[in-house]
Enzyme design. Structure first.
Site, PDB file in Angstrom:
ATOM      1  N   ASP A  23      17.756  44.840  37.513  1.00  0.00           N
ATOM      2  CA  ASP A  23      18.089  45.772  38.592  1.00  0.00           C
ATOM      3  C   ASP A  23      16.850  46.154  39.399  1.00  0.00           C
ATOM      4  O   ASP A  23      15.740  46.160  38.873  1.00  0.00           O
ATOM      5  CB  ASP A  23      18.747  47.021  37.980  1.00  0.00           C
ATOM      6  CG  ASP A  23      19.491  47.853  39.019  1.00  0.00           C
ATOM      7  OD1 ASP A  23      19.800  47.331  40.107  1.00  0.00           O
ATOM      8  OD2 ASP A  23      19.752  49.039  38.731  1.00  0.00           O
ATOM      9  N   GLY A  24      17.072  46.494  40.660  1.00  0.00           N
ATOM     10  CA  GLY A  24      15.989  47.016  41.499  1.00  0.00           C
ATOM     11  C   GLY A  24      15.474  46.053  42.556  1.00  0.00           C
ATOM     12  O   GLY A  24      14.479  46.355  43.222  1.00  0.00           O
ATOM     13  N   ASN A  25      16.156  44.939  42.744  1.00  0.00           N
ATOM     14  CA  ASN A  25      15.709  43.984  43.768  1.00  0.00           C
ATOM     15  C   ASN A  25      15.701  44.619  45.158  1.00  0.00           C
ATOM     16  O   ASN A  25      14.747  44.451  45.918  1.00  0.00           O
ATOM     17  CB  ASN A  25      16.647  42.769  43.818  1.00  0.00           C
ATOM     18  CG  ASN A  25      16.561  41.908  42.585  1.00  0.00           C
ATOM     19  OD1 ASN A  25      15.702  42.127  41.742  1.00  0.00           O
ATOM     20  ND2 ASN A  25      17.454  40.939  42.472  1.00  0.00           N
ATOM     21  N   GLY A  26      16.781  45.335  45.461  1.00  0.00           N
ATOM     22  CA  GLY A  26      16.916  45.951  46.789  1.00  0.00           C
ATOM     23  C   GLY A  26      15.846  46.992  47.029  1.00  0.00           C
ATOM     24  O   GLY A  26      15.201  47.020  48.084  1.00  0.00           O
ATOM     25  N   THR A  69      31.402  42.228  38.438  1.00  0.00           N
ATOM     26  CA  THR A  69      32.706  42.231  39.121  1.00  0.00           C
ATOM     27  C   THR A  69      32.730  43.303  40.206  1.00  0.00           C
ATOM     28  O   THR A  69      33.570  43.267  41.098  1.00  0.00           O
ATOM     29  CB  THR A  69      33.851  42.495  38.114  1.00  0.00           C
ATOM     30  OG1 THR A  69      33.501  43.597  37.277  1.00  0.00           O
ATOM     31  CG2 THR A  69      34.119  41.289  37.234  1.00  0.00           C
ATOM     32  N   ASN A  71      29.986  43.967  42.093  1.00  0.00           N
ATOM     33  CA  ASN A  71      29.041  43.609  43.165  1.00  0.00           C
ATOM     34  C   ASN A  71      29.719  43.005  44.398  1.00  0.00           C
ATOM     35  O   ASN A  71      29.095  42.892  45.455  1.00  0.00           O
ATOM     36  CB  ASN A  71      27.949  42.664  42.645  1.00  0.00           C
ATOM     37  CG  ASN A  71      26.924  43.342  41.754  1.00  0.00           C
ATOM     38  OD1 ASN A  71      26.402  42.756  40.810  1.00  0.00           O
ATOM     39  ND2 ASN A  71      26.610  44.606  42.046  1.00  0.00           N
ATOM     40  N   TRP A  72      31.009  42.662  44.274  1.00  0.00           N
ATOM     41  CA  TRP A  72      31.749  42.173  45.450  1.00  0.00           C
ATOM     42  C   TRP A  72      31.882  43.265  46.507  1.00  0.00           C
ATOM     43  O   TRP A  72      32.205  42.985  47.656  1.00  0.00           O
ATOM     44  CB  TRP A  72      33.147  41.699  45.052  1.00  0.00           C
ATOM     45  CG  TRP A  72      33.153  40.512  44.137  1.00  0.00           C
ATOM     46  CD1 TRP A  72      33.419  40.524  42.794  1.00  0.00           C
ATOM     47  CD2 TRP A  72      32.894  39.140  44.482  1.00  0.00           C
ATOM     48  NE1 TRP A  72      33.335  39.246  42.285  1.00  0.00           N
ATOM     49  CE2 TRP A  72      33.016  38.384  43.298  1.00  0.00           C
ATOM     50  CE3 TRP A  72      32.566  38.489  45.677  1.00  0.00           C
ATOM     51  CZ2 TRP A  72      32.825  36.998  43.268  1.00  0.00           C
ATOM     52  CZ3 TRP A  72      32.382  37.120  45.646  1.00  0.00           C
ATOM     53  CH2 TRP A  72      32.504  36.385  44.450  1.00  0.00           C
ATOM     54  N   LEU A 198      24.875  51.487  31.981  1.00  0.00           N
ATOM     55  CA  LEU A 198      25.194  50.123  31.568  1.00  0.00           C
ATOM     56  C   LEU A 198      25.925  49.332  32.635  1.00  0.00           C
ATOM     57  O   LEU A 198      26.004  48.099  32.556  1.00  0.00           O
ATOM     58  CB  LEU A 198      26.002  50.140  30.270  1.00  0.00           C
ATOM     59  CG  LEU A 198      25.253  50.830  29.114  1.00  0.00           C
ATOM     60  CD1 LEU A 198      26.150  51.005  27.909  1.00  0.00           C
ATOM     61  CD2 LEU A 198      23.995  50.040  28.730  1.00  0.00           C
ATOM     62  N   GLU A 210      19.750  47.887  20.559  1.00  0.00           N
ATOM     63  CA  GLU A 210      18.652  48.795  20.903  1.00  0.00           C
ATOM     64  C   GLU A 210      18.418  48.718  22.413  1.00  0.00           C
ATOM     65  O   GLU A 210      18.350  47.627  22.980  1.00  0.00           O
ATOM     66  CB  GLU A 210      17.372  48.407  20.157  1.00  0.00           C
ATOM     67  CG  GLU A 210      17.486  48.501  18.647  1.00  0.00           C
ATOM     68  CD  GLU A 210      17.742  49.933  18.155  1.00  0.00           C
ATOM     69  OE1 GLU A 210      17.298  50.885  18.820  1.00  0.00           O
ATOM     70  OE2 GLU A 210      18.385  50.068  17.102  1.00  0.00           O
TER      71      GLU A 210
HETATM   72  C1  IPE Z   1      24.121  45.996  37.665  1.00  0.00           C
HETATM   73  O1  IPE Z   1      23.361  46.457  38.705  1.00  0.00           O
HETATM   74  C2  IPE Z   1      24.633  44.625  37.964  1.00  0.00           C
HETATM   75  C3  IPE Z   1      23.642  43.559  37.918  1.00  0.00           C
HETATM   76  C4  IPE Z   1      22.395  43.707  37.590  1.00  0.00           C
HETATM   77  C5  IPE Z   1      24.126  42.247  38.239  1.00  0.00           C
HETATM   78  P1  IPE Z   1      23.979  47.302  39.901  1.00  0.00           P
HETATM   79  O2  IPE Z   1      22.878  47.568  40.843  1.00  0.00           O
HETATM   80  O3  IPE Z   1      25.175  46.610  40.440  1.00  0.00           O
HETATM   81  O4  IPE Z   1      24.455  48.640  39.174  1.00  0.00           O
HETATM   82  P2  IPE Z   1      24.767  50.074  39.748  1.00  0.00           P
HETATM   83  O5  IPE Z   1      25.672  49.904  40.911  1.00  0.00           O
HETATM   84  O6  IPE Z   1      23.477  50.691  40.154  1.00  0.00           O
HETATM   85  O7  IPE Z   1      25.385  50.818  38.611  1.00  0.00           O
HETATM   86  C1  IPE Z   2      19.861  43.745  41.138  1.00  0.00           C
HETATM   87  O1  IPE Z   2      19.223  44.418  42.164  1.00  0.00           O
HETATM   88  C2  IPE Z   2      20.532  42.464  41.592  1.00  0.00           C
HETATM   89  C3  IPE Z   2      22.001  42.523  41.581  1.00  0.00           C
HETATM   90  C4  IPE Z   2      22.730  43.544  41.251  1.00  0.00           C
HETATM   91  C5  IPE Z   2      22.679  41.299  41.971  1.00  0.00           C
HETATM   92  P1  IPE Z   2      19.985  45.351  43.162  1.00  0.00           P
HETATM   93  O2  IPE Z   2      20.462  44.542  44.314  1.00  0.00           O
HETATM   94  O3  IPE Z   2      21.055  46.123  42.474  1.00  0.00           O
HETATM   95  O4  IPE Z   2      18.827  46.319  43.627  1.00  0.00           O
HETATM   96  P2  IPE Z   2      18.910  47.883  43.866  1.00  0.00           P
HETATM   97  O5  IPE Z   2      19.492  48.485  42.625  1.00  0.00           O
HETATM   98  O6  IPE Z   2      19.781  48.089  45.061  1.00  0.00           O
HETATM   99  O7  IPE Z   2      17.498  48.295  44.100  1.00  0.00           O
HETATM  100 MG    MG Z   3      21.102  47.903  41.548  1.00  0.00          MG
END
Ligand code: IPE
Ligand code: IPE
Ligand code: MG
Length: 244
Positions: A23-26, A69, A71-72, A198, A210
């Protein structure tokens, strides 16, 4: 370079199965005033590093949450970019993965993904199917509740046809029907980017896993953070409800 945590970990007590919520790419990209897609691109490099590091230290199973599911719900351009990136990753890495004896597995319903993704995935699964090294499990269009719902439907069908009856339903049956039916539960779950949730990932499977949360954004994830997570895991006393 051998990192600090790497020197501290006990190579004989490695987790059998590590799961990662990447998580955190964006946010990584936004902090750098770049479009979110650049974060996903950098995230792919982090994934490549992680797979290589885990395979090198002989982690038997690595699971990564690549697309949920839920992320769509994101804008179509972002979803399309992620799908394109997936194909790009597989195409670019497949030979190297195969060479390293890594076996690719998919968790989730990828039948609804764009056709290029499906063929690329099928090819990767087929090509690496007989490999005996690390299992690299990619959760794609994966959601734990949908996974459990699917199991319930399968069991209901078995009961209806007389193959199962309510009193023969047990945890083993449920386990065997999950996407992860052929692999053990994760020992260690890592989530990056500071979120303490989660997000519908392996809810059944992580009953006694863990958890390790780090502020590190996924594109910055590296060997040192991985070793930190493993070291932290090794400091824990797993009791599974019993006594020491
Ligand atoms: C969880 O991350 C899904 C993936 C890493 C593929 P999200 O960025 O979608 O989760 P939320 O929306 O912050 O809970
Ligand atoms: C995780 O990074 C990648 C996917 C969920 C596919 P995000 O795209 O959720 O990045 P943030 O959480 O918006 O920073
Ligand atoms: Mg995210």
């Amino acid at each position: 370079m051998v990192s600090k945590y790497e020197e501290m970990i006990d190579i004989k007590k490695l987790p059998r199965h590590i799961a990662v919520i990447m998580d955190g790419n964006g946010r990584w990209a936004s902090q750098k005033l770049m479009p979110r897609t650049m974060g996903h691109k950098a995230g792919m490099q982090a994934l490549k590093r992680t797979v290589e590091a885990c395979a090198e230290i002989k982690i038997p199973i690595l699971s990564v949450y690549a697309f949920s599911t839920e992320n769509w719900k994101r804008p179509a351009e972002e979803v399309n970019y992620l799908m394109q990136l997936l194909v790009e990753y597989i195409e670019k890495e497949i030979n190297e993965l195969h060479k390293n004896n890594i076996k690719i597995k998919i968790t989730g319903d990828y039948s609804t993904l764009p056709r290029v993704c499906i063929s690329s995935i099928n090819n990767a699964i087929e090509k690496t199917g007989n490999n005996t090294g690390m299992i690299f499990n990619i959760a794609l269009n994966y959601g734990s509740r949908k996974e459990i719902l699917r199991v319930v439907q399968q069991i209901a069908a078995q009961v209806k046809s007389g193959k199962a009856s309510p009193d023969t339903i047990d945890e083993n049956l449920i386990n065997s029907l999950l996407y992860t039916g052929d692999i053990p539960d994760p020992d260690l779950l890592i989530r990056t980017a500071g979120e303490m949730r989660l997000s519908n990932f392996m809810l059944w499977q992580i009953a006694y896993t863990e958890l390790f949360f780090t502020q590190c954004m996924w594109p910055d994830f590296n060997r040192e953070v991985l070793m930190n997570a493993i070291w932290s895991y090794q400091q824990r006393e797993r009791r599974f409800g019993g006594l020491k």
